[in-house]
Motif scaffolding. Structure first.
Motif, PDB file in Angstrom:
ATOM      1  N   GLY A 134       0.801  -1.222   0.000  1.00 25.47           N
ATOM      2  CA  GLY A 134       0.000   0.000   0.000  1.00 25.47           C
ATOM      3  C   GLY A 134       0.830   1.266   0.000  1.00 25.47           C
ATOM      4  N   GLY A 135       2.151   1.125   0.156  1.00 25.10           N
ATOM      5  CA  GLY A 135       3.004   2.302   0.207  1.00 25.10           C
ATOM      6  C   GLY A 135       3.303   2.882  -1.162  1.00 25.10           C
ATOM      7  N   PHE A 136       3.427   4.198  -1.213  1.00 24.14           N
ATOM      8  CA  PHE A 136       3.854   4.893  -2.439  1.00 24.14           C
ATOM      9  C   PHE A 136       4.965   5.859  -2.060  1.00 24.14           C
ATOM     10  N   HIS A 137       6.085   5.797  -2.815  1.00 26.53           N
ATOM     11  CA  HIS A 137       7.240   6.626  -2.455  1.00 26.53           C
ATOM     12  C   HIS A 137       7.850   7.372  -3.634  1.00 26.53           C
ATOM     13  N   GLY A 138       7.300   7.236  -4.834  1.00 25.61           N
ATOM     14  CA  GLY A 138       7.839   7.972  -5.959  1.00 25.61           C
ATOM     15  C   GLY A 138       8.000   7.107  -7.190  1.00 25.61           C
ATOM     16  N   MET A 139       8.443   7.741  -8.288  1.00 28.92           N
ATOM     17  CA  MET A 139       8.450   7.062  -9.590  1.00 28.92           C
ATOM     18  C   MET A 139       9.838   6.865 -10.186  1.00 28.92           C
ATOM     19  N   SER A 140      10.897   7.271  -9.492  1.00 25.35           N
ATOM     20  CA  SER A 140      12.238   6.916  -9.956  1.00 25.35           C
ATOM     21  C   SER A 140      12.541   5.495  -9.498  1.00 25.35           C
ATOM     22  N   LEU A 141      13.593   4.866 -10.006  1.00 27.04           N
ATOM     23  CA  LEU A 141      13.758   3.426  -9.841  1.00 27.04           C
ATOM     24  C   LEU A 141      13.842   2.976  -8.386  1.00 27.04           C
ATOM     25  N   THR A 147       7.679   0.946  -3.780  1.00 27.77           N
ATOM     26  CA  THR A 147       6.261   1.241  -4.014  1.00 27.77           C
ATOM     27  C   THR A 147       5.579  -0.057  -4.423  1.00 27.77           C
ATOM     28  N   SER A 148       4.415  -0.328  -3.830  1.00 32.04           N
ATOM     29  CA  SER A 148       3.823  -1.661  -3.994  1.00 32.04           C
ATOM     30  C   SER A 148       2.876  -1.792  -5.179  1.00 32.04           C
ATOM     31  N   ASN A 149       2.391  -0.678  -5.711  1.00 33.31           N
ATOM     32  CA  ASN A 149       1.426  -0.721  -6.806  1.00 33.31           C
ATOM     33  C   ASN A 149       2.027  -1.417  -8.024  1.00 33.31           C
ATOM     34  N   ILE A 150       1.450  -2.528  -8.423  1.00 36.60           N
ATOM     35  CA  ILE A 150       2.038  -3.358  -9.480  1.00 36.60           C
ATOM     36  C   ILE A 150       2.109  -2.623 -10.812  1.00 36.60           C
ATOM     37  N   SER A 151       1.047  -1.907 -11.186  1.00 33.54           N
ATOM     38  CA  SER A 151       1.060  -1.221 -12.476  1.00 33.54           C
ATOM     39  C   SER A 151       2.137  -0.145 -12.519  1.00 33.54           C
ATOM     40  N   MET A 152       2.347   0.539 -11.403  1.00 37.74           N
ATOM     41  CA  MET A 152       3.415   1.540 -11.349  1.00 37.74           C
ATOM     42  C   MET A 152       4.775   0.876 -11.455  1.00 37.74           C
ATOM     43  N   ARG A 153       4.948  -0.248 -10.769  1.00 37.77           N
ATOM     44  CA  ARG A 153       6.225  -0.956 -10.791  1.00 37.77           C
ATOM     45  C   ARG A 153       6.566  -1.437 -12.204  1.00 37.77           C
ATOM     46  N   GLU A 154       5.545  -1.826 -12.934  1.00 37.55           N
ATOM     47  CA  GLU A 154       5.777  -2.320 -14.290  1.00 37.55           C
ATOM     48  C   GLU A 154       6.352  -1.235 -15.198  1.00 37.55           C
ATOM     49  N   SER A 155       6.087   0.027 -14.867  1.00 38.09           N
ATOM     50  CA  SER A 155       6.589   1.115 -15.709  1.00 38.09           C
ATOM     51  C   SER A 155       8.108   1.232 -15.646  1.00 38.09           C
ATOM     52  N   PHE A 165       8.216  -6.777   0.862  1.00 37.97           N
ATOM     53  CA  PHE A 165       6.988  -6.072   1.234  1.00 37.97           C
ATOM     54  C   PHE A 165       6.297  -6.782   2.400  1.00 37.97           C
ATOM     55  N   ILE A 166       5.913  -5.975   3.374  1.00 37.34           N
ATOM     56  CA  ILE A 166       5.284  -6.450   4.600  1.00 37.34           C
ATOM     57  C   ILE A 166       3.861  -5.890   4.660  1.00 37.34           C
ATOM     58  N   PRO A 167       2.876  -6.666   5.129  1.00 37.39           N
ATOM     59  CA  PRO A 167       1.540  -6.109   5.331  1.00 37.39           C
ATOM     60  C   PRO A 167       1.592  -4.895   6.262  1.00 37.39           C
ATOM     61  N   TYR A 168       0.785  -3.897   5.964  1.00 37.50           N
ATOM     62  CA  TYR A 168       0.840  -2.615   6.682  1.00 37.50           C
ATOM     63  C   TYR A 168      -0.087  -2.615   7.883  1.00 37.50           C
ATOM     64  N   GLY A 169       0.395  -2.115   8.983  1.00 43.13           N
ATOM     65  CA  GLY A 169      -0.442  -1.899  10.160  1.00 43.13           C
ATOM     66  C   GLY A 169      -0.364  -3.029  11.159  1.00 43.13           C
ATOM     67  N   GLN A 170      -1.088  -2.836  12.229  1.00 42.16           N
ATOM     68  CA  GLN A 170      -1.011  -3.735  13.373  1.00 42.16           C
ATOM     69  C   GLN A 170      -1.518  -5.130  13.069  1.00 42.16           C
ATOM     70  N   SER A 171      -2.570  -5.201  12.273  1.00 42.09           N
ATOM     71  CA  SER A 171      -3.160  -6.502  11.971  1.00 42.09           C
ATOM     72  C   SER A 171      -3.552  -6.561  10.508  1.00 42.09           C
ATOM     73  N   PHE A 172      -3.200  -7.639   9.854  1.00 43.31           N
ATOM     74  CA  PHE A 172      -3.526  -7.827   8.443  1.00 43.31           C
ATOM     75  C   PHE A 172      -4.184  -9.190   8.320  1.00 43.31           C
ATOM     76  N   GLY A 173      -5.514  -9.188   8.274  1.00 40.31           N
ATOM     77  CA  GLY A 173      -6.235 -10.460   8.245  1.00 40.31           C
ATOM     78  C   GLY A 173      -5.938 -11.317   9.456  1.00 40.31           C
ATOM     79  N   GLY A 174      -5.744 -10.649  10.608  1.00 42.39           N
ATOM     80  CA  GLY A 174      -5.434 -11.370  11.832  1.00 42.39           C
ATOM     81  C   GLY A 174      -3.948 -11.590  12.053  1.00 42.39           C
ATOM     82  N   LEU A 175      -3.117 -11.199  11.098  1.00 42.53           N
ATOM     83  CA  LEU A 175      -1.670 -11.385  11.204  1.00 42.53           C
ATOM     84  C   LEU A 175      -1.042 -10.237  11.994  1.00 42.53           C
ATOM     85  N   ASP A 176      -0.276 -10.566  13.026  1.00 43.87           N
ATOM     86  CA  ASP A 176       0.496  -9.580  13.777  1.00 43.87           C
ATOM     87  C   ASP A 176       1.746  -9.277  12.944  1.00 43.87           C
ATOM     88  N   THR A 177       1.789  -8.104  12.320  1.00 43.18           N
ATOM     89  CA  THR A 177       2.839  -7.831  11.347  1.00 43.18           C
ATOM     90  C   THR A 177       4.216  -7.658  11.985  1.00 43.18           C
TER      91      THR A 177
END
Length: 421
Positions: A134-141, A147-155, A165-177
């Motif tokens: 879910g993170g976005f950090h810019g468009m240079s390499l 950055t996690s967005n697949i379509s952006m990464r493909e560019s 890449f790690i799930p964001y936040g305290q709980s991700f589908g019950g997972l303690d990140t």
């Protein structure tokens, strides 16, 4: 419009959502070349926290230019830079007892992200980075790699390596990140080596307005300390007062090792980026990260003015008052339209997730808002989140008017969808 379509590259994007020719802007409004007014819930993608053509900052620009002051200085010593550094120390660092050195990068946020990654790898002599889904950090390499967005990464056109890449936040589908990361580093068969740094936004803006829990941020800071990993906070979009205090991480009482600022750090929409580095990490060789425009003198002038304006106008208090207004409005006026609407946010960045209404719903809502004089963008997975991000200086009247427009546009879409059901 034909001139733009014929001569400008297909890469243009925002103009496709807002197909008019803008000519003027003031405060919390933009005006077209034919005089139509639009309330701004976009704020230059976060670069205009203090509104358009802020009078206090504009007067400083006019004075500076009229005196033939230095306009281009690379990283040479200049009076404008000196005054900004002193002001930033007095207004931001000293009151919070923060000990950082300032690195002026190229004028874009992504350049500062690149610098942060390079420095972290140099300091720790490791190549890996942990970033978050879910993170976005810019468009240079380098920025694209975290950055996690697949379509952006493909560019990028090439593999983007050395990032986990790690799930964001305290709980991700019950997972303690945090525990998940502990297991990764303790398991000799995880296949994942200890990273040089963990980079994150405390509020994922482009990711859909995902607000990290305070306890999770505190645990993440402890995790980094326990494992000798640098914590990098990307405060490019949600810093500079967007969440209330100047830094978005202040609410958690943590101190990152490296902080990245851009967008609204200049205060006036002028290009500028800044890296805050703990002194012991500043092991750069001279010129090891450089750039022709790493000393935007006009940006130094307005950045200093922005800090003074923020203090004089008690902008943090204003944000808290407007946060209370918008939170109450969203809960009392918009949520009743459809109990399945997901509303989340903090300060003056909020999102309304309408994914359950179908992938086209958010685009329809945003388009109708524009037709009714309101500019906003979409965010999140599949762009299903209506993103509310006005200037921090927006008037209550225009904040209410913009929210009323969103309410009506969501009501229309809900009415249509429910009728179909």
């Amino acid at each position: 419009m034909n001139m733009f379509e014929i001569l400008e590259s297909n890469v243009r994007s925002y103009c496709r959502s807002f197909p008019v020719v803008f000519d003027k802007a003031k405060g919390d409004q933009l005006f077209t070349d034919t005089g139509e007014a639009y309330i701004d819930f976009f704020a230059g993608a976060g670069a205009l926290n203090y509104g358009h053509n802020n009078e206090f900052m504009k007067s400083r620009i006019m004075e500076y230019v009229s005196q033939d002051r230095i306009m281009h200085g690379l990283d040479m010593y200049t009076k404008a830079k000196e005054e900004f550094i002193l002001s930033f120390s007095e207004h931001i660092l000293k009151p919070q007892d923060l000990d950082y050195k300032l690195q002026f990068c190229g004028p874009t946020g992504t350049n500062a992200v690149e610098a942060a990654l390079k420095l972290a790898r140099k300091v720790k002599d490791r190549t890996g980075i942990f970033a978050f889904m879910g993170g976005f950090h810019g468009m240079s390499l380098g920025s694209l790699s975290i950055t996690s967005n697949i379509s952006m990464r493909e560019s990028a056109g090439i593999p983007l390596n050395n990032v986990t890449f790690i799930p964001y936040g305290q709980s991700f589908g019950g997972l303690d990140t945090i525990r998940y990361m502990e297991q990764i580093l303790s398991d000799t068969h995880s296949g994942i080596e200890k990273p040089a740094a963990i980079i994150l936004e405390t509020v994922q803006a482009e990711g859909g307005i995902n607000v990290a829990e305070i306890k999770w941020l505190q645990n993440l800071r402890q995790f980094c300390d326990d494992h000798d990993i640098l914590m990098i906070i990307d405060d490019i979009q949600v810093g500079c007062g967007r969440t209330g205090p100047f830094f978005s991480f202040e609410r958690a009482g943590i101190v990152p090792d490296i902080v990245i600022l851009s967008k609204s750090i200049s205060g006036y929409g002028l290009p500028m980026s800044l890296l805050l580095i703990k002194p012991e990490l500043d092991i750069w060789n001279p010129g090891e990260h450089n750039g022709t425009f790493r000393g935007n003198q006009l940006a130094f002038v307005t950045a200093k003015a922005a800090l003074e304006f923020r203090t004089a106008e008690r902008l943090g208090d204003q944000v808290r008052e407007k946060e209370a207004f918008i939170k109450h409005y969203l809960e009392s006026e918009i949520r009743p339209l459809d109990p399945e609407l997901q509303i989340r946010g903090i300060g003056l960045i909020w999102g309304i997730d309408v994914a359950h209404l179908g992938e086209k719903a958010a685009k329809e809502i945003a388009s109708n808002c524009f037709k009714n004089g309101l500019i906003l963008e979409r965010a999140g997975r599949n762009d299903t989140v209506i993103k509310i991000m006005p200037p921090l200086t927006i008037s209550i009247d225009n904040l209410r008017s913009g929210c009323d427009t969103i309410k009506e546009c969501i009501r229309q879409v809900c009415h249509t969808r429910f009728a179909i059901r």
